[in-house]
Scaffold this active site. Structure first.
Site, mmCIF file in Angstrom:
data_model
loop_
_atom_site.group_PDB
_atom_site.id
_atom_site.type_symbol
_atom_site.label_atom_id
_atom_site.label_comp_id
_atom_site.label_asym_id
_atom_site.label_seq_id
_atom_site.Cartn_x
_atom_site.Cartn_y
_atom_site.Cartn_z
ATOM 1 C CG HIS A 99 -0.417 0.308 2.517
ATOM 2 N ND1 HIS A 99 -0.171 -0.679 3.449
ATOM 3 C CD2 HIS A 99 -0.052 1.467 3.112
ATOM 4 C CE1 HIS A 99 0.307 -0.136 4.550
ATOM 5 N NE2 HIS A 99 0.394 1.178 4.372
ATOM 6 C CG ASP A 130 -0.115 -4.026 2.779
ATOM 7 O OD1 ASP A 130 0.434 -3.447 1.823
ATOM 8 O OD2 ASP A 130 -0.753 -3.429 3.663
ATOM 9 C CB SER A 213 2.998 2.005 6.034
ATOM 10 O OG SER A 213 1.811 1.853 6.751
#
Length: 364
Positions: A99, A130, A213
């Site tokens: 992402h 992911d 992230s």
């Protein structure tokens, strides 16, 4: 089975914890390239509060870990989004979250301690877990590849540090512990994502914020425990961030999938079970139509496990083995606990007819 289900747009999850319910959102790439506004002040004079006493041994370990690992953590810019990544090898491969890269294929990467971004291109993105790998176009000398831990040795209570670029604040570090292991987390469906269900996540109390992230969750042996991916938000009024609940993809999963992406340009063996279908949640409407609550089959892969078992678009899966399935998310969570090649009973509805069949699971 530990599980969580997302409800909020973007990436959010509902997680039963103690007496409350939490929502979790990706710490993510979507900081929009903006930076946090930061101010500082120093206390002086007789009214200043003295610094608390700290174990010199523990403080030294913290400082050594930061010095040893932070040079392996980079900032990734993908369009107007900002995230983090980890130097994987001295050839310029960098691991991050899928992402974070989104739909981009070219990126700007800023190494720790540098202000000059380097060009990078996409190797492969695997949204089902992911994870993604990007590669520096011209890797500079002196890259510091990270060392990844053995996930089987990660224990609840271990001290960990989260390293990344939250809110555009490059090379930031927060600290906490491993709060739990083996969590299964389901991301939400969005316009850009089908929503991944990720098994065996490491839960941590270390603060994870937007921009973190793809960054590193590190133990005090200077090893990567996992890739920071999610942070929790409170489902109550206001929906603010719930401190102390974050999730990281475990190191062993990262290395297994990243090695395949680098070698083969794709994931050839995820180790994840699949039925070979796409689904959406169906709710019974009490209209007498025979509709059942479960995971409604939208499409079936030709020659896949479900097709071979006779499952068709329009069917509604209501049970896997002895586990009742009430949503598409829950179906993904059940499959995340199974392995390719396993034969499992699947109960599904075709109109008013209930059918049970054995399905040999394929690979996601």
């Amino acid at each position: 089975m530990e599980s969580a289900a997302f409800r909020r747009p973007l990436r959010a999850l509902t997680l039963p914890v103690l007496a409350g319910v939490l929502l979790a959102a990706t710490a993510g790439c979507s900081s929009g390239g903006s930076s946090a506004s930061v101010s500082s002040a120093s206390a002086t004079g007789s009214g200043a509060t003295p610094a608390p006493s700290v174990s010199s041994d523990l403080q030294t370990q913290y400082e050594q870990t930061v010095a040893g690992v932070l040079p392996s953590v980079v900032q990734i810019t993908a369009g107007d989004s900002l995230g983090s990544g980890i130097v994987y090898d001295n050839k310029g491969d960098i691991v991050t979250n899928a992402h974070v890269v989104g739909g981009a294929t070219t990126f700007q990467v800023t190494l720790a301690g540098s202000s000059s971004p380097l060009a990078a291109t996409l190797v492969y993105s695997y949204p089902a877990n992911d994870l993604a790998v990007i590669k520096l176009t011209s890797p500079p000398p002196g890259l510091r590849p990270a060392v990844f831990a053995d996930s089987s040795k990660v224990a609840v209570g271990q001290i960990v540090l989260a390293m990344g670029n939250p809110l555009g604040l490059s090379s930031s570090v927060t600290q906490g512990i491993v709060s739990a292991v083996g969590r299964t987390v389901s991301e939400p469906r969005t316009a850009d994502s089908a929503g991944a269900t990720i098994p065996n996540m490491v839960q941590t109390s270390a603060a994870i914020n937007p921009g973190n992230s793809g960054g590193a969750l590190v133990n005090l042996s200077n090893q990567i425990v996992g890739i920071n991916t999610l942070a929790a938000t409170d489902s109550g009024e206001g929906g603010g961030q719930a401190p102390g609940i974050g999730f990281a993809i475990p190191a062993s999963t990262v290395t297994n999938l990243a090695d395949q992406m680098i070698k083969d340009g794709k994931v050839v063996d995820s180790g994840r079970a699949a039925l070979g279908i796409s689904t959406r949640t169906v709710l019974a409407d009490n209209s007498g139509s025979g509709a059942e609550t479960g995971a409604g089959v939208v499409s079936v892969t030709a020659g896949g496990p479900a097709a071979k078992a006779g499952i068709q678009p329009g069917d509604v899966i209501t049970k896997i083995g002895s586990t009742t399935v009430t949503s598409s998310v829950q179906l993904g969570e059940v499959l995340a606990t199974l392995r390719p090649g396993q034969q499992v009973p699947v109960t599904y509805h075709q109109g008013t007819v209930t059918t049970a069949t054995n399905v040999t699971l394929g690979t996601l």
